[in-house]
Design a protein around this motif. Structure first.
Motif, PDB file in Angstrom:
ATOM      1  N   LEU A 102     -41.405 144.647  41.763  1.00 24.88           N
ATOM      2  CA  LEU A 102     -41.500 145.938  41.094  1.00 24.88           C
ATOM      3  C   LEU A 102     -40.085 146.334  40.690  1.00 24.88           C
ATOM      4  CD1 LEU A 102     -43.889 147.613  43.679  1.00 24.88           C
ATOM      5  CD2 LEU A 102     -44.503 146.708  41.436  1.00 24.88           C
ATOM      6  N   TRP A 103     -39.871 146.526  39.403  1.00 23.48           N
ATOM      7  CA  TRP A 103     -38.574 146.927  38.872  1.00 23.48           C
ATOM      8  C   TRP A 103     -38.570 148.439  38.742  1.00 23.48           C
ATOM      9  CZ3 TRP A 103     -34.902 143.299  38.506  1.00 23.48           C
ATOM     10  CH2 TRP A 103     -35.318 141.968  38.520  1.00 23.48           C
ATOM     11  N   LEU A 104     -37.578 149.087  39.369  1.00 27.39           N
ATOM     12  CA  LEU A 104     -37.503 150.547  39.417  1.00 27.39           C
ATOM     13  C   LEU A 104     -36.142 151.017  38.913  1.00 27.39           C
ATOM     14  CD1 LEU A 104     -38.878 150.869  43.055  1.00 27.39           C
ATOM     15  CD2 LEU A 104     -40.187 151.221  40.960  1.00 27.39           C
ATOM     16  N   ASP A 105     -36.142 152.155  38.213  1.00 28.79           N
ATOM     17  CA  ASP A 105     -34.864 152.731  37.804  1.00 28.79           C
ATOM     18  C   ASP A 105     -34.260 153.493  38.984  1.00 28.79           C
ATOM     19  OD1 ASP A 105     -36.044 155.301  37.906  1.00 28.79           O
ATOM     20  OD2 ASP A 105     -36.184 155.483  35.722  1.00 28.79           O
ATOM     21  N   SER A 106     -33.112 154.114  38.782  1.00 30.09           N
ATOM     22  CA  SER A 106     -32.424 154.796  39.880  1.00 30.09           C
ATOM     23  C   SER A 106     -33.217 155.968  40.442  1.00 30.09           C
ATOM     24  CB  SER A 106     -31.041 155.263  39.428  1.00 30.09           C
ATOM     25  OG  SER A 106     -31.160 156.170  38.348  1.00 30.09           O
ATOM     26  N   GLY A 107     -34.176 156.490  39.669  1.00 26.87           N
ATOM     27  CA  GLY A 107     -35.028 157.581  40.140  1.00 26.87           C
ATOM     28  C   GLY A 107     -36.317 157.117  40.797  1.00 26.87           C
ATOM     29  N   GLY A 108     -36.516 155.812  40.878  1.00 27.61           N
ATOM     30  CA  GLY A 108     -37.724 155.278  41.505  1.00 27.61           C
ATOM     31  C   GLY A 108     -38.898 155.107  40.570  1.00 27.61           C
ATOM     32  N   CYS A 109     -38.654 155.223  39.262  1.00 24.80           N
ATOM     33  CA  CYS A 109     -39.728 155.051  38.284  1.00 24.80           C
ATOM     34  C   CYS A 109     -39.817 153.593  37.855  1.00 24.80           C
ATOM     35  CB  CYS A 109     -39.480 155.919  37.054  1.00 24.80           C
ATOM     36  SG  CYS A 109     -39.659 157.673  37.345  1.00 24.80           S
ATOM     37  N   LEU A 110     -41.047 153.120  37.697  1.00 23.36           N
ATOM     38  CA  LEU A 110     -41.274 151.742  37.258  1.00 23.36           C
ATOM     39  C   LEU A 110     -40.666 151.472  35.889  1.00 23.36           C
ATOM     40  CD1 LEU A 110     -45.027 151.049  38.128  1.00 23.36           C
ATOM     41  CD2 LEU A 110     -43.062 149.739  38.934  1.00 23.36           C
ATOM     42  N   THR A 111     -39.980 150.342  35.800  1.00 17.14           N
ATOM     43  CA  THR A 111     -39.536 149.846  34.500  1.00 17.14           C
ATOM     44  C   THR A 111     -40.155 148.478  34.225  1.00 17.14           C
ATOM     45  OG1 THR A 111     -37.531 148.826  35.409  1.00 17.14           O
ATOM     46  CG2 THR A 111     -37.352 151.094  34.600  1.00 17.14           C
ATOM     47  N   GLY A 112     -40.783 147.898  35.242  1.00 15.52           N
ATOM     48  CA  GLY A 112     -41.428 146.609  35.048  1.00 15.52           C
ATOM     49  C   GLY A 112     -42.137 146.115  36.291  1.00 15.52           C
ATOM     50  N   ILE A 113     -43.041 145.181  36.071  1.00 14.86           N
ATOM     51  CA  ILE A 113     -43.767 144.509  37.153  1.00 14.86           C
ATOM     52  C   ILE A 113     -43.868 143.036  36.787  1.00 14.86           C
ATOM     53  CG2 ILE A 113     -45.969 144.265  38.384  1.00 14.86           C
ATOM     54  CD1 ILE A 113     -46.562 147.208  37.686  1.00 14.86           C
ATOM     55  N   ASP A 114     -43.543 142.186  37.738  1.00 19.09           N
ATOM     56  CA  ASP A 114     -43.776 140.754  37.612  1.00 19.09           C
ATOM     57  C   ASP A 114     -44.604 140.334  38.822  1.00 19.09           C
ATOM     58  OD1 ASP A 114     -42.265 140.038  35.227  1.00 19.09           O
ATOM     59  OD2 ASP A 114     -40.507 140.626  36.397  1.00 19.09           O
ATOM     60  N   ALA A 115     -45.781 139.807  38.573  1.00 20.52           N
ATOM     61  CA  ALA A 115     -46.657 139.381  39.662  1.00 20.52           C
ATOM     62  C   ALA A 115     -47.212 138.004  39.343  1.00 20.52           C
ATOM     63  CB  ALA A 115     -47.807 140.377  39.840  1.00 20.52           C
ATOM     64  N   SER A 116     -47.267 137.171  40.363  1.00 22.68           N
ATOM     65  CA  SER A 116     -47.829 135.840  40.158  1.00 22.68           C
ATOM     66  C   SER A 116     -48.376 135.293  41.472  1.00 22.68           C
ATOM     67  CB  SER A 116     -46.773 134.887  39.598  1.00 22.68           C
ATOM     68  OG  SER A 116     -45.721 134.721  40.520  1.00 22.68           O
ATOM     69  N   GLY A 117     -49.336 134.402  41.324  1.00 23.79           N
ATOM     70  CA  GLY A 117     -49.878 133.696  42.468  1.00 23.79           C
ATOM     71  C   GLY A 117     -51.228 134.211  42.938  1.00 23.79           C
ATOM     72  N   HIS A 118     -51.728 133.517  43.929  1.00 22.28           N
ATOM     73  CA  HIS A 118     -52.994 133.848  44.585  1.00 22.28           C
ATOM     74  C   HIS A 118     -52.752 133.776  46.083  1.00 22.28           C
ATOM     75  CE1 HIS A 118     -55.271 133.559  40.847  1.00 22.28           C
ATOM     76  NE2 HIS A 118     -54.541 132.500  40.572  1.00 22.28           N
ATOM     77  N   SER A 119     -53.447 134.585  46.828  1.00 29.51           N
ATOM     78  CA  SER A 119     -53.195 134.597  48.275  1.00 29.51           C
ATOM     79  C   SER A 119     -53.694 133.327  48.956  1.00 29.51           C
ATOM     80  CB  SER A 119     -53.814 135.827  48.925  1.00 29.51           C
ATOM     81  OG  SER A 119     -55.203 135.668  49.107  1.00 29.51           O
ATOM     82  N   GLY A 120     -54.819 132.809  48.495  1.00 30.39           N
ATOM     83  CA  GLY A 120     -55.376 131.623  49.132  1.00 30.39           C
ATOM     84  C   GLY A 120     -55.946 131.895  50.511  1.00 30.39           C
ATOM     85  N   SER A 121     -56.240 133.153  50.805  1.00 33.40           N
ATOM     86  CA  SER A 121     -56.759 133.495  52.136  1.00 33.40           C
ATOM     87  C   SER A 121     -58.255 133.237  52.273  1.00 33.40           C
ATOM     88  CB  SER A 121     -56.463 134.960  52.465  1.00 33.40           C
ATOM     89  OG  SER A 121     -57.215 135.826  51.635  1.00 33.40           O
ATOM     90  N   ALA A 122     -58.927 133.035  51.154  1.00 30.60           N
ATOM     91  CA  ALA A 122     -60.373 132.769  51.164  1.00 30.60           C
ATOM     92  C   ALA A 122     -60.738 132.119  49.833  1.00 30.60           C
ATOM     93  CB  ALA A 122     -61.161 134.061  51.357  1.00 30.60           C
ATOM     94  N   GLU A 123     -61.957 131.650  49.733  1.00 32.59           N
ATOM     95  CA  GLU A 123     -62.384 131.029  48.487  1.00 32.59           C
ATOM     96  C   GLU A 123     -62.450 132.069  47.364  1.00 32.59           C
ATOM     97  OE1 GLU A 123     -66.968 130.444  48.253  1.00 32.59           O
ATOM     98  OE2 GLU A 123     -66.437 130.158  50.355  1.00 32.59           O
TER      99      GLU A 123
END
Length: 113
Positions: free
Chosen positions: A6-27
């Motif tokens: 989670l990319w945040l500016d100095s005030g804590g506001c989102l400037t971006g999100i990068d998410a990838s992958g799968h948990s693999g905890s179940a089918e």
């Protein structure tokens, strides 16, 4: 492993999100960790998308991938964006805290305000 940055500016506001992958905890279709992460990420994306004073660019070109950049088009919505951001950070960090073997969340600061 689900990896979220989670990319945040100095005030804590989102400037971006990068998410990838799968948990693999179940089918597939029964993985509650993937379902929780997907639900949180989809909700923040759709919430930001519906607000005309927020600019978003990004892609989810394949399952398990999301890359999003956020910009504030009208300054008076900064508090709103910071509230959405706080909700997102808490939700994803709680998920990672409960399932550290399957989900990792990091917050990084940007120079943007």
């Amino acid at each position: 492993m689900i990896d979220v940055t989670l990319w945040l500016d100095s005030g804590g506001c989102l400037t971006g999100i990068d998410a990838s992958g799968h948990s693999g905890s179940a089918e597939a279709g029964k993985d509650i960790i993937c379902a929780a992460a997907s639900s949180l990420l989809r909700t923040v994306y759709r919430t930001l998308e519906m607000e005309p004073s927020i600019g978003i660019e990004g892609a989810a070109e394949e399952k398990g991938e999301l890359h999003l950049r956020v910009s504030l088009l009208e300054g008076y919505k900064k508090d709103w964006l910071c509230g959405v951001s706080a909700f997102t950070v808490v939700g994803l960090k709680d998920l990672a805290s409960e399932y550290p073997d399957y989900c990792r969340v990091s917050c990084k600061r940007t120079d943007s305000d």
